[in-house]
Design an enzyme around this catalytic site. Structure first.
Site, PDB file in Angstrom:
ATOM      1  N   ARG A  91      -1.734  22.927   1.792  1.00 23.49           N
ATOM      2  CA  ARG A  91      -0.892  22.844   0.519  1.00 23.49           C
ATOM      3  C   ARG A  91       0.033  23.541   0.221  1.00 23.49           C
ATOM      4  O   ARG A  91       0.167  24.714   0.421  1.00 23.49           O
ATOM      5  CB  ARG A  91      -2.077  22.653  -0.765  1.00 23.49           C
ATOM      6  CG  ARG A  91      -2.844  24.042  -1.001  1.00 23.49           C
ATOM      7  CD  ARG A  91      -4.254  24.132  -0.379  1.00 23.49           C
ATOM      8  NE  ARG A  91      -5.069  23.221  -0.015  1.00 23.49           N
ATOM      9  CZ  ARG A  91      -5.914  22.703  -0.796  1.00 23.49           C
ATOM     10  NH1 ARG A  91      -6.356  23.541  -2.105  1.00 23.49           N
ATOM     11  NH2 ARG A  91      -6.840  22.030  -0.290  1.00 23.49           N
ATOM     12  N   ARG A  93       2.942  19.187  -4.185  1.00 19.24           N
ATOM     13  CA  ARG A  93       1.600  19.220  -4.147  1.00 19.24           C
ATOM     14  C   ARG A  93       1.157  17.481  -3.864  1.00 19.24           C
ATOM     15  O   ARG A  93       1.192  17.067  -4.880  1.00 19.24           O
ATOM     16  CB  ARG A  93       0.598  19.881  -5.081  1.00 19.24           C
ATOM     17  CG  ARG A  93      -0.934  19.765  -4.882  1.00 19.24           C
ATOM     18  CD  ARG A  93      -1.479  20.639  -3.751  1.00 19.24           C
ATOM     19  NE  ARG A  93      -2.626  20.557  -3.598  1.00 19.24           N
ATOM     20  CZ  ARG A  93      -3.645  21.111  -4.179  1.00 19.24           C
ATOM     21  NH1 ARG A  93      -3.444  22.100  -4.917  1.00 19.24           N
ATOM     22  NH2 ARG A  93      -5.073  20.925  -3.785  1.00 19.24           N
ATOM     23  N   ASP A 146      -5.491  27.974  -9.069  1.00 18.32           N
ATOM     24  CA  ASP A 146      -7.048  27.672  -9.663  1.00 18.32           C
ATOM     25  C   ASP A 146      -7.031  28.625 -10.912  1.00 18.32           C
ATOM     26  O   ASP A 146      -6.899  29.696 -10.994  1.00 18.32           O
ATOM     27  CB  ASP A 146      -7.927  28.036  -8.523  1.00 18.32           C
ATOM     28  CG  ASP A 146      -8.170  27.414  -7.417  1.00 18.32           C
ATOM     29  OD1 ASP A 146      -7.694  26.009  -7.718  1.00 18.32           O
ATOM     30  OD2 ASP A 146      -8.432  27.543  -6.466  1.00 18.32           O
ATOM     31  N   ASP A 171      -1.512  25.789  -4.598  1.00 12.51           N
ATOM     32  CA  ASP A 171      -2.862  25.635  -5.205  1.00 12.51           C
ATOM     33  C   ASP A 171      -2.858  26.630  -6.362  1.00 12.51           C
ATOM     34  O   ASP A 171      -2.816  27.984  -6.120  1.00 12.51           O
ATOM     35  CB  ASP A 171      -3.931  26.072  -4.418  1.00 12.51           C
ATOM     36  CG  ASP A 171      -5.259  25.351  -4.504  1.00 12.51           C
ATOM     37  OD1 ASP A 171      -5.386  24.636  -5.482  1.00 12.51           O
ATOM     38  OD2 ASP A 171      -6.324  25.753  -3.710  1.00 12.51           O
TER      39      ASP A 171
HETATM   40  N1  ROI Z   1      -8.333  29.148   2.758  1.00 12.49           N
HETATM   41  C1  ROI Z   1      -7.633  30.398   2.615  1.00 12.49           C
HETATM   42  N2  ROI Z   1      -7.558  31.372   3.417  1.00 12.49           N
HETATM   43  N3  ROI Z   1      -6.911  30.422   1.277  1.00 12.49           N
HETATM   44  C2  ROI Z   1      -6.605  29.426   0.368  1.00 12.49           C
HETATM   45  O1  ROI Z   1      -6.087  29.477  -0.668  1.00 12.49           O
HETATM   46  C3  ROI Z   1      -7.510  28.488   0.704  1.00 12.49           C
HETATM   47  N4  ROI Z   1      -7.620  27.408  -0.070  1.00 12.49           N
HETATM   48  C4  ROI Z   1      -8.297  26.151   0.079  1.00 12.49           C
HETATM   49  C5  ROI Z   1      -8.965  26.109   1.244  1.00 12.49           C
HETATM   50  C6  ROI Z   1      -8.831  24.971   2.189  1.00 12.49           C
HETATM   51  C7  ROI Z   1     -10.441  25.698   0.847  1.00 12.49           C
HETATM   52  N5  ROI Z   1      -8.863  27.193   2.520  1.00 12.49           N
HETATM   53  C8  ROI Z   1      -8.458  28.468   1.984  1.00 12.49           C
HETATM   54  O2  ROI Z   1      -8.324  25.258  -0.782  1.00 12.49           O
END
Ligand code: ROI
Length: 159
Positions: free
Chosen positions: A92, A83, A97, A95
């Site tokens: 990315r 990343r 979270d 991610d």
């Molecule tokens: N959009 C989708 N569909 N899924 C994500 O995990 C995701 N993650 C993000 C942003 C760029 C906001 N858009 C996303 O960080």
């Protein structure tokens, strides 16, 4: 043991594999067990549209790690997946979270729980609803209600 929910997302470099591998890595964290995982879901990007579609999922952990220790581990796994933080809201490889930590509300410089934006993101709410029906998101309400509000957003279950 505390239960915590982790949102996983990827839209680069074999997204499905990135997510499945990250689930294994979550299960290997110290003092932590992976207790449930959602299906994988596909959706178009929220934010800048000039990037590939995303694959998302949610995992439930049982852990003895404190919130910031867990956050450190999540960021280490993201880094191991190559990343690089370039563009804000850009594509990315992985991610991770920290969505929910028990029923706690945390507002610290490095960490906000429930994750800000959770209530606006069908790609988080749909998989969360799948593995935690009846969940109440602290300060925000029932998962089913939050998810219904976002039902104009297309999220497709893929696996
Ligand atoms: N959009 C989708 N569909 N899924 C994500 O995990 C995701 N993650 C993000 C942003 C760029 C906001 N858009 C996303 O960080």
């Amino acid at each position: 043991m505390i239960h915590a929910y982790i949102g996983l997302g990827s839209n680069l470099d074999h997204p499905e594999q990135q997510i499945l591998q990250a689930m294994d890595e979550l299960d290997c964290l110290p003092e932590t067990w992976l207790s449930r995982v959602s299906s994988l879901y596909a959706s178009s990007p929220m934010g800048p549209q000039d990037q590939p579609d995303y694959v998302n999922a949610v995992a439930k952990l049982e852990t003895r790690l404190a919130p910031l220790a867990l956050l450190d581990e999540l960021q280490r796994i993201e880094k191991d997946h190559g990343r690089v933080r370039k563009q804000h809201w850009g594509p990315r490889t992985l991610d991770l979270d920290l969505l929910l930590y028990a029923d706690q509300i945390i507002r610290e410089p490095r960490l906000s729980v429930p994750h800000p934006g959770i209530a606006q993101r069908a790609f988080v709410l749909r998989p969360l609803e799948e593995i935690a029906p009846g969940l109440v998101v602290p300060g925000l309400g029932a998962i089913e209600t939050l998810s219904a509000v976002c039902n104009d957003q297309q999220v497709r279950r893929i696996q």
